[in-house]
Design a protein around this motif. Structure first.
Motif, mmCIF file in Angstrom:
data_model
loop_
_atom_site.group_PDB
_atom_site.id
_atom_site.type_symbol
_atom_site.label_atom_id
_atom_site.label_comp_id
_atom_site.label_asym_id
_atom_site.label_seq_id
_atom_site.Cartn_x
_atom_site.Cartn_y
_atom_site.Cartn_z
ATOM 1 N N SER A 113 -4.565 -1.250 -23.201
ATOM 2 C CA SER A 113 -5.167 -2.461 -23.755
ATOM 3 C C SER A 113 -5.511 -3.410 -22.622
ATOM 4 C CB SER A 113 -4.202 -3.158 -24.725
ATOM 5 O OG SER A 113 -3.882 -2.342 -25.808
ATOM 6 N N CYS A 114 -6.556 -4.175 -22.829
ATOM 7 C CA CYS A 114 -6.962 -5.177 -21.841
ATOM 8 C C CYS A 114 -7.417 -6.414 -22.610
ATOM 9 C CB CYS A 114 -8.068 -4.643 -20.955
ATOM 10 S SG CYS A 114 -8.787 -5.863 -19.834
ATOM 11 N N ALA A 115 -6.591 -7.452 -22.556
ATOM 12 C CA ALA A 115 -6.929 -8.715 -23.205
ATOM 13 C C ALA A 115 -7.568 -9.645 -22.185
ATOM 14 C CB ALA A 115 -5.675 -9.347 -23.796
ATOM 15 N N ALA A 116 -8.759 -10.137 -22.504
ATOM 16 C CA ALA A 116 -9.545 -10.926 -21.553
ATOM 17 C C ALA A 116 -9.643 -12.382 -21.987
ATOM 18 C CB ALA A 116 -10.941 -10.330 -21.419
ATOM 19 N N SER A 117 -9.808 -13.251 -21.015
ATOM 20 C CA SER A 117 -10.030 -14.667 -21.298
ATOM 21 C C SER A 117 -10.817 -15.286 -20.147
ATOM 22 C CB SER A 117 -8.699 -15.398 -21.486
ATOM 23 O OG SER A 117 -7.905 -15.307 -20.326
ATOM 24 N N GLY A 118 -11.407 -16.447 -20.414
ATOM 25 C CA GLY A 118 -12.113 -17.168 -19.365
ATOM 26 C C GLY A 118 -13.599 -16.895 -19.293
ATOM 27 N N TYR A 137 -16.293 -8.483 -13.513
ATOM 28 C CA TYR A 137 -14.944 -9.017 -13.464
ATOM 29 C C TYR A 137 -13.989 -7.835 -13.573
ATOM 30 C CZ TYR A 137 -17.124 -13.518 -14.713
ATOM 31 O OH TYR A 137 -17.900 -14.656 -14.758
ATOM 32 N N TRP A 138 -12.875 -7.900 -12.811
ATOM 33 C CA TRP A 138 -11.940 -6.770 -12.751
ATOM 34 C C TRP A 138 -10.528 -7.188 -13.125
ATOM 35 C CZ3 TRP A 138 -13.535 -1.871 -11.975
ATOM 36 C CH2 TRP A 138 -14.793 -1.672 -11.416
ATOM 37 N N GLY A 139 -9.850 -6.306 -13.852
ATOM 38 C CA GLY A 139 -8.434 -6.490 -14.078
ATOM 39 C C GLY A 139 -7.631 -6.027 -12.871
ATOM 40 N N VAL A 184 -4.721 4.777 -11.133
ATOM 41 C CA VAL A 184 -4.655 3.389 -11.574
ATOM 42 C C VAL A 184 -5.913 3.129 -12.402
ATOM 43 C CG1 VAL A 184 -4.569 0.969 -10.886
ATOM 44 C CG2 VAL A 184 -3.332 2.693 -9.549
ATOM 45 N N TYR A 185 -5.719 2.619 -13.597
ATOM 46 C CA TYR A 185 -6.826 2.353 -14.511
ATOM 47 C C TYR A 185 -7.133 0.853 -14.507
ATOM 48 C CZ TYR A 185 -6.784 7.099 -16.275
ATOM 49 O OH TYR A 185 -6.894 8.466 -16.375
ATOM 50 N N TYR A 186 -8.412 0.538 -14.356
ATOM 51 C CA TYR A 186 -8.863 -0.845 -14.246
ATOM 52 C C TYR A 186 -9.791 -1.208 -15.393
ATOM 53 C CZ TYR A 186 -7.260 -0.580 -9.401
ATOM 54 O OH TYR A 186 -6.499 -0.425 -8.267
ATOM 55 N N CYS A 187 -9.539 -2.360 -15.956
ATOM 56 C CA CYS A 187 -10.423 -2.944 -16.954
ATOM 57 C C CYS A 187 -11.564 -3.669 -16.228
ATOM 58 C CB CYS A 187 -9.606 -3.920 -17.806
ATOM 59 S SG CYS A 187 -10.511 -4.795 -19.057
ATOM 60 N N ASN A 188 -12.771 -3.543 -16.761
ATOM 61 C CA ASN A 188 -13.944 -4.151 -16.125
ATOM 62 C C ASN A 188 -14.843 -4.776 -17.179
ATOM 63 O OD1 ASN A 188 -17.068 -3.322 -15.674
ATOM 64 N ND2 ASN A 188 -16.216 -4.109 -13.772
ATOM 65 N N ALA A 189 -15.302 -5.976 -16.897
ATOM 66 C CA ALA A 189 -16.330 -6.625 -17.719
ATOM 67 C C ALA A 189 -17.589 -6.721 -16.876
ATOM 68 C CB ALA A 189 -15.872 -8.005 -18.160
ATOM 69 N N ASN A 190 -18.728 -6.340 -17.437
ATOM 70 C CA ASN A 190 -19.952 -6.363 -16.650
ATOM 71 C C ASN A 190 -21.137 -6.842 -17.477
ATOM 72 O OD1 ASN A 190 -21.403 -3.603 -17.550
ATOM 73 N ND2 ASN A 190 -19.204 -3.258 -17.362
ATOM 74 N N LYS A 191 -22.052 -7.484 -16.774
ATOM 75 C CA LYS A 191 -23.218 -8.083 -17.430
ATOM 76 C C LYS A 191 -24.356 -8.161 -16.429
ATOM 77 C CE LYS A 191 -24.577 -12.483 -19.591
ATOM 78 N NZ LYS A 191 -24.095 -13.827 -19.954
ATOM 79 N N TYR A 192 -25.541 -7.836 -16.874
ATOM 80 C CA TYR A 192 -26.724 -7.968 -16.037
ATOM 81 C C TYR A 192 -27.452 -9.258 -16.372
ATOM 82 C CZ TYR A 192 -26.415 -3.233 -14.173
ATOM 83 O OH TYR A 192 -26.017 -2.099 -13.516
ATOM 84 N N VAL A 193 -27.824 -9.977 -15.336
ATOM 85 C CA VAL A 193 -28.727 -11.102 -15.467
ATOM 86 C C VAL A 193 -29.929 -10.776 -14.599
ATOM 87 C CG1 VAL A 193 -29.056 -13.577 -15.179
ATOM 88 C CG2 VAL A 193 -26.814 -12.689 -15.852
ATOM 89 N N GLY A 194 -31.018 -10.345 -15.246
ATOM 90 C CA GLY A 194 -32.133 -9.791 -14.483
ATOM 91 C C GLY A 194 -31.665 -8.506 -13.826
ATOM 92 N N THR A 195 -31.811 -8.422 -12.527
ATOM 93 C CA THR A 195 -31.369 -7.233 -11.787
ATOM 94 C C THR A 195 -29.980 -7.403 -11.191
ATOM 95 O OG1 THR A 195 -32.447 -8.024 -9.787
ATOM 96 C CG2 THR A 195 -33.736 -6.588 -11.239
ATOM 97 N N GLN A 224 -11.345 -19.876 -15.864
ATOM 98 C CA GLN A 224 -10.747 -18.886 -14.987
ATOM 99 C C GLN A 224 -10.645 -17.551 -15.722
ATOM 100 O OE1 GLN A 224 -6.905 -20.046 -13.605
ATOM 101 N NE2 GLN A 224 -6.543 -18.140 -12.501
ATOM 102 N N VAL A 225 -11.231 -16.532 -15.146
ATOM 103 C CA VAL A 225 -11.222 -15.206 -15.766
ATOM 104 C C VAL A 225 -9.855 -14.567 -15.578
ATOM 105 C CG1 VAL A 225 -12.204 -12.898 -15.677
ATOM 106 C CG2 VAL A 225 -13.698 -14.901 -15.436
ATOM 107 N N GLN A 226 -9.309 -14.060 -16.666
ATOM 108 C CA GLN A 226 -8.030 -13.370 -16.605
ATOM 109 C C GLN A 226 -8.066 -12.135 -17.489
ATOM 110 O OE1 GLN A 226 -5.046 -16.347 -17.677
ATOM 111 N NE2 GLN A 226 -4.561 -16.613 -15.503
ATOM 112 N N PHE A 227 -7.356 -11.110 -17.038
ATOM 113 C CA PHE A 227 -7.159 -9.900 -17.824
ATOM 114 C C PHE A 227 -5.668 -9.612 -17.886
ATOM 115 C CE2 PHE A 227 -11.485 -8.453 -18.174
ATOM 116 C CZ PHE A 227 -12.121 -8.936 -17.056
#
Length: 120
Positions: free
Chosen positions: A21-26, A109-111, A93-104, A1-4
């Motif tokens: 700060s943005c601590a991520a898990s999952g 994931y958003w906080g 409002v400031y949002y933490c974001n994790a992003n990754k490309y797989v192909g196109t 489970q993704v959490q921020f």
């Protein structure tokens, strides 16, 4: 489970500083680029800063260049945003974001967001 867990927002006077700060898990943190976005009332959500994985190349919105610094600690699964010389127009409002490309395909994931208010 993704959490921020985002922290560090608040009220600051113009010219002041805050550190988010943005601590991520999952998910495998080091395999994702990390970004900070912000959204002011009535406006779209815009990217503020981005840092790549795992090398740490950065890029910034023109409006924050020279004032904000993004960094990451892969050992702690945490991304930071140091904000200096804050202006009222940085209020959002400031949002933490994790992003990754797989192909196109881009995966995001958003906080939950943290409020930053710059006011005297």
């Amino acid at each position: 489970q993704v959490q921020f867990v985002e922290s560090g927002g608040g009220l600051v006077q113009p010219g002041g500083s805050l550190r988010l700060s943005c601590a991520a898990s999952g998910f495998t943190f080091s395999r994702f680029a990390m970004s900070w976005y912000r959204q002011a009332p009535g406006k779209e959500r815009d990217m503020v800063a981005n840092i790549t994985n795992p090398g740490g190349s950065t890029n910034y919105a023109d409006s924050v260049k020279g004032r904000f610094t993004i960094s990451r600690d892969n050992a702690k699964n945490t991304v930071y945003l140091q904000m200096n010389s804050l202006k009222p127009e940085d209020t959002a409002v400031y949002y933490c974001n994790a992003n990754k490309y797989v192909g196109t395909w881009r995966f995001d994931y958003w906080g939950q967001g943290t409020q930053v208010t710059v006011s005297s």
